[in-house]
Design a protein around this motif. Sequence first.
Motif, PDB file in Angstrom:
ATOM      1  N   ILE A  35      46.519  32.197 -17.441  1.00  0.00           N
ATOM      2  CA  ILE A  35      46.264  32.442 -18.944  1.00  0.00           C
ATOM      3  C   ILE A  35      44.773  32.592 -19.164  1.00  0.00           C
ATOM      4  O   ILE A  35      44.269  31.812 -18.894  1.00  0.00           O
ATOM      5  CB  ILE A  35      46.657  31.416 -19.892  1.00  0.00           C
ATOM      6  N   PRO A  36      44.222  33.881 -19.631  1.00  0.00           N
ATOM      7  CA  PRO A  36      42.690  34.058 -19.588  1.00  0.00           C
ATOM      8  C   PRO A  36      42.012  32.962 -20.330  1.00  0.00           C
ATOM      9  O   PRO A  36      42.415  32.255 -21.312  1.00  0.00           O
ATOM     10  CB  PRO A  36      42.711  35.544 -20.054  1.00  0.00           C
ATOM     11  N   GLY A  37      40.849  32.547 -19.604  1.00  0.00           N
ATOM     12  CA  GLY A  37      40.001  31.447 -20.018  1.00  0.00           C
ATOM     13  C   GLY A  37      40.395  30.063 -20.039  1.00  0.00           C
ATOM     14  O   GLY A  37      39.912  29.235 -20.671  1.00  0.00           O
ATOM     15  N   SER A  38      41.478  30.017 -18.899  1.00  0.00           N
ATOM     16  CA  SER A  38      41.889  28.435 -18.676  1.00  0.00           C
ATOM     17  C   SER A  38      42.454  28.681 -17.401  1.00  0.00           C
ATOM     18  O   SER A  38      42.485  29.572 -16.700  1.00  0.00           O
ATOM     19  CB  SER A  38      42.948  28.168 -19.638  1.00  0.00           C
ATOM     20  N   PHE A  39      42.808  27.169 -16.936  1.00  0.00           N
ATOM     21  CA  PHE A  39      43.542  27.105 -15.500  1.00  0.00           C
ATOM     22  C   PHE A  39      44.986  26.893 -15.859  1.00  0.00           C
ATOM     23  O   PHE A  39      45.661  26.282 -14.992  1.00  0.00           O
ATOM     24  CB  PHE A  39      42.813  26.153 -15.038  1.00  0.00           C
ATOM     25  N   MET A  50      35.090  30.667 -14.375  1.00  0.00           N
ATOM     26  CA  MET A  50      35.258  30.408 -12.770  1.00  0.00           C
ATOM     27  C   MET A  50      36.496  30.935 -12.212  1.00  0.00           C
ATOM     28  O   MET A  50      36.489  31.401 -10.968  1.00  0.00           O
ATOM     29  CB  MET A  50      35.648  28.722 -12.854  1.00  0.00           C
ATOM     30  N   PHE A  51      37.532  31.214 -12.963  1.00  0.00           N
ATOM     31  CA  PHE A  51      38.787  31.611 -12.423  1.00  0.00           C
ATOM     32  C   PHE A  51      38.495  33.320 -12.039  1.00  0.00           C
ATOM     33  O   PHE A  51      39.014  33.994 -10.955  1.00  0.00           O
ATOM     34  CB  PHE A  51      39.910  31.824 -13.433  1.00  0.00           C
ATOM     35  N   ASP A  52      37.480  33.775 -12.653  1.00  0.00           N
ATOM     36  CA  ASP A  52      37.054  35.383 -12.128  1.00  0.00           C
ATOM     37  C   ASP A  52      36.537  35.468 -11.187  1.00  0.00           C
ATOM     38  O   ASP A  52      36.633  36.274 -10.217  1.00  0.00           O
ATOM     39  CB  ASP A  52      36.219  35.674 -13.539  1.00  0.00           C
ATOM     40  N   ILE A  53      35.754  34.333 -10.501  1.00  0.00           N
ATOM     41  CA  ILE A  53      35.287  34.290  -9.283  1.00  0.00           C
ATOM     42  C   ILE A  53      36.214  34.140  -8.143  1.00  0.00           C
ATOM     43  O   ILE A  53      36.106  34.954  -7.168  1.00  0.00           O
ATOM     44  CB  ILE A  53      34.148  33.086  -9.197  1.00  0.00           C
ATOM     45  N   LEU A  54      37.286  33.303  -8.571  1.00  0.00           N
ATOM     46  CA  LEU A  54      38.432  33.149  -7.651  1.00  0.00           C
ATOM     47  C   LEU A  54      38.940  34.602  -7.308  1.00  0.00           C
ATOM     48  O   LEU A  54      39.622  34.624  -6.321  1.00  0.00           O
ATOM     49  CB  LEU A  54      39.478  32.149  -8.246  1.00  0.00           C
ATOM     50  N   SER A  84      38.908  46.311  -7.820  1.00  0.00           N
ATOM     51  CA  SER A  84      38.417  45.345  -8.882  1.00  0.00           C
ATOM     52  C   SER A  84      38.938  43.977  -8.887  1.00  0.00           C
ATOM     53  O   SER A  84      38.455  43.013  -9.655  1.00  0.00           O
ATOM     54  CB  SER A  84      38.823  46.194 -10.270  1.00  0.00           C
ATOM     55  N   GLY A  85      40.053  43.704  -8.090  1.00  0.00           N
ATOM     56  CA  GLY A  85      40.593  42.445  -8.300  1.00  0.00           C
ATOM     57  C   GLY A  85      41.721  42.572  -9.141  1.00  0.00           C
ATOM     58  O   GLY A  85      41.891  43.254 -10.132  1.00  0.00           O
ATOM     59  N   LEU A  86      42.706  41.718  -8.625  1.00  0.00           N
ATOM     60  CA  LEU A  86      44.040  41.885  -9.440  1.00  0.00           C
ATOM     61  C   LEU A  86      43.916  41.207 -10.716  1.00  0.00           C
ATOM     62  O   LEU A  86      43.386  40.457 -11.056  1.00  0.00           O
ATOM     63  CB  LEU A  86      45.028  40.728  -8.527  1.00  0.00           C
ATOM     64  N   THR A  87      44.503  41.879 -11.632  1.00  0.00           N
ATOM     65  CA  THR A  87      44.403  41.858 -13.047  1.00  0.00           C
ATOM     66  C   THR A  87      42.871  42.282 -13.895  1.00  0.00           C
ATOM     67  O   THR A  87      42.641  42.143 -14.986  1.00  0.00           O
ATOM     68  CB  THR A  87      44.674  40.422 -13.731  1.00  0.00           C
ATOM     69  N   ARG A  88      41.929  42.722 -12.916  1.00  0.00           N
ATOM     70  CA  ARG A  88      40.783  42.993 -13.459  1.00  0.00           C
ATOM     71  C   ARG A  88      40.341  44.342 -13.800  1.00  0.00           C
ATOM     72  O   ARG A  88      39.372  44.983 -14.138  1.00  0.00           O
ATOM     73  CB  ARG A  88      39.609  42.470 -12.546  1.00  0.00           C
ATOM     74  N   ALA A  99      49.339  36.407  -5.548  1.00  0.00           N
ATOM     75  CA  ALA A  99      49.336  37.540  -6.664  1.00  0.00           C
ATOM     76  C   ALA A  99      50.105  36.823  -7.694  1.00  0.00           C
ATOM     77  O   ALA A  99      49.410  37.071  -8.828  1.00  0.00           O
ATOM     78  CB  ALA A  99      50.185  38.659  -6.171  1.00  0.00           C
ATOM     79  N   TYR A 100      51.240  36.186  -7.765  1.00  0.00           N
ATOM     80  CA  TYR A 100      51.919  35.658  -8.997  1.00  0.00           C
ATOM     81  C   TYR A 100      51.040  34.338  -9.517  1.00  0.00           C
ATOM     82  O   TYR A 100      51.061  34.574 -10.906  1.00  0.00           O
ATOM     83  CB  TYR A 100      53.166  35.194  -8.636  1.00  0.00           C
ATOM     84  N   LEU A 101      50.201  33.597  -9.118  1.00  0.00           N
ATOM     85  CA  LEU A 101      49.444  32.734  -9.490  1.00  0.00           C
ATOM     86  C   LEU A 101      48.148  33.337 -10.179  1.00  0.00           C
ATOM     87  O   LEU A 101      47.937  33.165 -11.411  1.00  0.00           O
ATOM     88  CB  LEU A 101      48.956  31.963  -8.316  1.00  0.00           C
ATOM     89  N   ILE A 102      47.735  34.533  -9.564  1.00  0.00           N
ATOM     90  CA  ILE A 102      46.728  35.396 -10.285  1.00  0.00           C
ATOM     91  C   ILE A 102      47.219  35.875 -11.825  1.00  0.00           C
ATOM     92  O   ILE A 102      46.916  35.776 -12.740  1.00  0.00           O
ATOM     93  CB  ILE A 102      46.234  36.305  -9.464  1.00  0.00           C
ATOM     94  N   ILE A 103      48.380  36.404 -11.570  1.00  0.00           N
ATOM     95  CA  ILE A 103      48.996  37.343 -12.574  1.00  0.00           C
ATOM     96  C   ILE A 103      49.477  36.208 -13.778  1.00  0.00           C
ATOM     97  O   ILE A 103      49.160  36.585 -15.011  1.00  0.00           O
ATOM     98  CB  ILE A 103      50.205  38.063 -12.294  1.00  0.00           C
ATOM     99  N   ALA A 104      50.100  35.050 -13.515  1.00  0.00           N
ATOM    100  CA  ALA A 104      50.455  34.176 -14.451  1.00  0.00           C
ATOM    101  C   ALA A 104      49.518  33.260 -15.171  1.00  0.00           C
ATOM    102  O   ALA A 104      49.809  32.638 -16.001  1.00  0.00           O
ATOM    103  CB  ALA A 104      51.404  33.013 -13.693  1.00  0.00           C
TER     104      ALA A 104
END
Length: 458
Positions: free
Chosen positions: A78-82, A1-5, A338-342, A71-76
């Motif tokens: 943790i993969p696989g969670s909210f 889900m976060f990947d879509i965001l 690609s999207g930030l962090t992707r 940007a910082y919310l995306i970078i911060a």
Amino acid sequence: MFDILVLISRYFFVAYILIFLLQGALYIRAERSPPSTPDESTRKRRLTIEERMSGAVSSQRGLLVAMHVHAYLIIANIPGSFSFDAQILTMGATALGFHLAAMVAVDLVYKNSCRLLWNCMQFLLAVGLIMLQRLGTTFPALPQLQLTWFVAGFAAVLVIPLALRVIPHSEKLELAYLGASGVLLFIPLVWGTEVYGARRVWEPVEGVSFQPSELVKFLFVFYLASALRTRKGIRGLVAPGAAAAAMVLLLVLAVDLGGALIFFMTFMIMLYISTGNVLLVGSGLAAVSAASVAAYQLFAHLRRRVVAWLDPFAHIDNEGFQIVHALFAIGTFGLLGSGLTRGAPERIPVVVSDFIFAAIAEEFGAIFAIGLIGIYILVFYRGCHIALRCAKPYYALLAAGFTGLLAFQTFMILGGVTRLIPLTGVTLPFVSYGGSSIVVSVMMIGILQWVYLYNRAN
């Protein structure tokens, strides 16, 4: 889900930078428009010039804050969670506090200065810090260090008006500027380390560097503005020409060829503004062309860069390795990135300095990268605007010198990363990681603002 965001967020980042540029254009349009008057027939009060300009500035600052938080919310994350990394969020909050404090501080110290110029610089600083934070897993210390340099640069900017008030005749200190420049340029020759072919001065703290030529850029423009402000005729140009040639030679001996070229082109710009002599400038360009051919024969690392520029894919395992990775990064994910962090910007060699533009294009996309160039153009436009409105040659030369220096350095690194010209290994102003580079670049904007205020007061 976060990947879509994250994928959706690409559109937001494009919107941030495009609206920022639009507000910049509205600011300039309002500044150039004649004073408005109320239309009594419709009883509608039109906005004054100051109100329209202030509205554009406020909108830009809001966009900067929104981009930074987003940007910082995306970078911060943790993969696989909210859930979010508290350390990164703390860093983001600290950086945001700095941006807000800087906005307030410059408005207080530089009253009635060009707020568009401040906004553009801070937007570039914000993008650079976001990208360094994104690369934090590979370079964990750099975001904190970069923020430290930002603070140091702004602290110096806030001191500039006081320092120039204490030294009211800065145009008469050309020998002091020249002597200090010579001493600083000798440092890499006697105490330096070779890095990517050039001699650099490194402090014994990991990640912290000092490049004397960065500080000399600042002194060099002050020296030329002082020396050329009253020079008339060819004889009067001998001393500043010889001094400039000596500085360029010291940079060549330190194998800082990118710095040498920046210094020379800055001298050419200021020489032309001072004299208006096209023949002198043409002779100088012919001389630097001949010197470039000689440098190609003398320096092996320069030959490798030319080979990489001519056909990087034929030398992908050696000379072309860096530029090929940069070109792939810029072109792979198209207009939106690609999207930030992707993406995988950490695979690009020297990504935090020479190739940070490629990393930005990879994750934020080509539209955002072009918008970033647009912000640089706004900075250079404002610098030229300030220079053209100077009544005194000294201040015009200062503004033109710093604007030309920043513009040419930006062109050199963007041209190198996109393979328009051979790579020279200089930093992208305000965006690349760099200690002395960041501090001096911010100080240059401070001087432009000081000249702007001087023009308004006189």
